[in-house]
Design an enzyme around this catalytic site. Structure first.
Site, PDB file in Angstrom:
ATOM      1  CB  SER A 271      45.732  58.942  39.895  1.00  0.00           C
ATOM      2  OG  SER A 271      44.774  59.718  40.205  1.00  0.00           O
ATOM      3  CE  LYS A 272      40.048  52.946  35.722  1.00  0.00           C
ATOM      4  NZ  LYS A 272      39.098  52.282  36.550  1.00  0.00           N
ATOM      5  CB  SER A 273      40.818  58.556  41.802  1.00  0.00           C
ATOM      6  OG  SER A 273      41.911  59.693  42.208  1.00  0.00           O
TER       7      SER A 273
ATOM      8  CB  SER B 275      37.500  58.155  36.714  1.00  0.00           C
ATOM      9  OG  SER B 275      37.782  58.260  38.095  1.00  0.00           O
TER      10      SER B 275
END
Ligand code: GLU
Length: 311
Positions: A265-267, A270
């Site tokens: 997931s991007k979260s 990042s």
């Protein structure tokens, strides 16, 4: 610069993790570091850490401190002393001098705006990273050293046509996924990069030059790094051939994905390692998230559920 005659004077495999301290480490860095450590362990090799802090405008000492702490938290140990590129400018200068002595470098004075204007045509050829190839012929007048004072900024560019003509067709050895000792030769086409910048007046060496010099000086036999550097390896092979440096085996690993091959997931991707850690993540969580089975590492086989916010 004294290059060892054989790639690894100690005889065994030598691997390295070589982060640039331009920001905090993320899961992608963790994957690369853990993979290097795991391969070194399996091969009975040495594991080095190199701080690629040659770009003094972007690298910061606090990021160096932070990455050392993050790597220790992950449970990784590296040989000391740790090589820091900023302490070895003389080595890069010597390599540049050797290329210059063969007539392979030229001073390029053209400004960024002049280069942008000369390459504005959408059909202008681009390098594998998407940057326009340097239009040397078109900028010959701007690059003319006549009338340039000693204080004027310039870039030192590799004369690619000349350099490529000096070496036989090149290839690098790319290790197959999960197949230590098995590799495929990959034809190297360094001309795809054009007349790359190898140094600037105020900047001792580009990444490409420093990385090949350091891998040779440190006796690195196996370069394990991200897929994003696959194409750059053609240029690295050319510089090795021109400088008479040994040729490591390469393995360009996948960029970070989840355990089942799905994108993380991007979260998760990042967030820095320290942010994940502050939220309670463990080193085992990190290994699981990057898709390295926990059973290849010592330590508890925990499988915490992803925290809320990490779908
Ligand atoms: N310093 C580079 C980076 O952080 C890696 C260089 C390499 O492994 O060859 O992306």
């Amino acid at each position: 610069m004294t290059i060892p005659a054989s790639p690894s004077p100690s005889g065994g495999p030598v691997l390295r993790f070589a982060p640039s301290p331009t920001g905090p480490l993320h899961l992608g860095h963790a994957y690369s570091a853990l993979l290097n450590a795991e391969k070194a362990r399996r091969m009975g090799g040495r594991l080095l850490l190199r701080i690629e802090d040659i770009d003094v405008t972007r690298c910061r000492p606090d990021f160096v401190e932070a990455l050392l702490e993050d790597l220790a938290w992950l449970g990784l140990e590296f040989e000391s002393p740790v090589r820091r590129q900023s302490a070895h400018f003389d080595d890069y200068r010597e390599a540049l001098d050797r290329l210059a002595a063969r007539g392979l470098l030229y001073r390029s004075y053209a400004s960024r705006s002049a280069i942008a204007a000369a390459t504005a045509d959408p059909g202008h050829p681009r390098d594998p990273d998407g940057a326009p190839l340097y239009p040397r012929a078109r900028l010959a007048a701007a690059d003319d050293p006549a009338g340039r004072g000693p204080g004027e900024p310039f870039a030192l560019r590799l004369d690619m046509a000349r350099a490529a003509a000096l070496v036989p067709p090149l290839a690098w050895r790319e290790e197959r996924e999960g197949m230590e000792g098995g590799f495929d030769p990959v034809p190297a086409d360094p001309a795809l990069w054009g007349d790359v910048v190898l140094a600037r007046k105020e900047f001792p060496a580009s990444y490409h030059l420093a990385v090949v010099v350091d891998d040779a000086l440190q006796g690195v036999t196996h370069v394990v790094r991200g897929r994003d550097l696959y194409e750059a390896t053609a240029l690295h092979r050319l510089l090795q051939a021109l400088l008479g440096l040994p040729e490591p085996v390469y393995h360009h690993h996948r960029l970070v994905q989840g355990p089942d091959g799905e994108k993380l997931s991007k979260s998760l991707r990042s967030k820095s390692l320290r942010a994940l850690r502050a939220e309670g993540a463990t080193p085992q969580d990190v290994r699981r998230w990057v898709g390295l089975a926990s059973d290849i590492f010592p330590g508890p086989r925990t499988s915490r559920p992803l925290r809320p916010g990490h779908p």
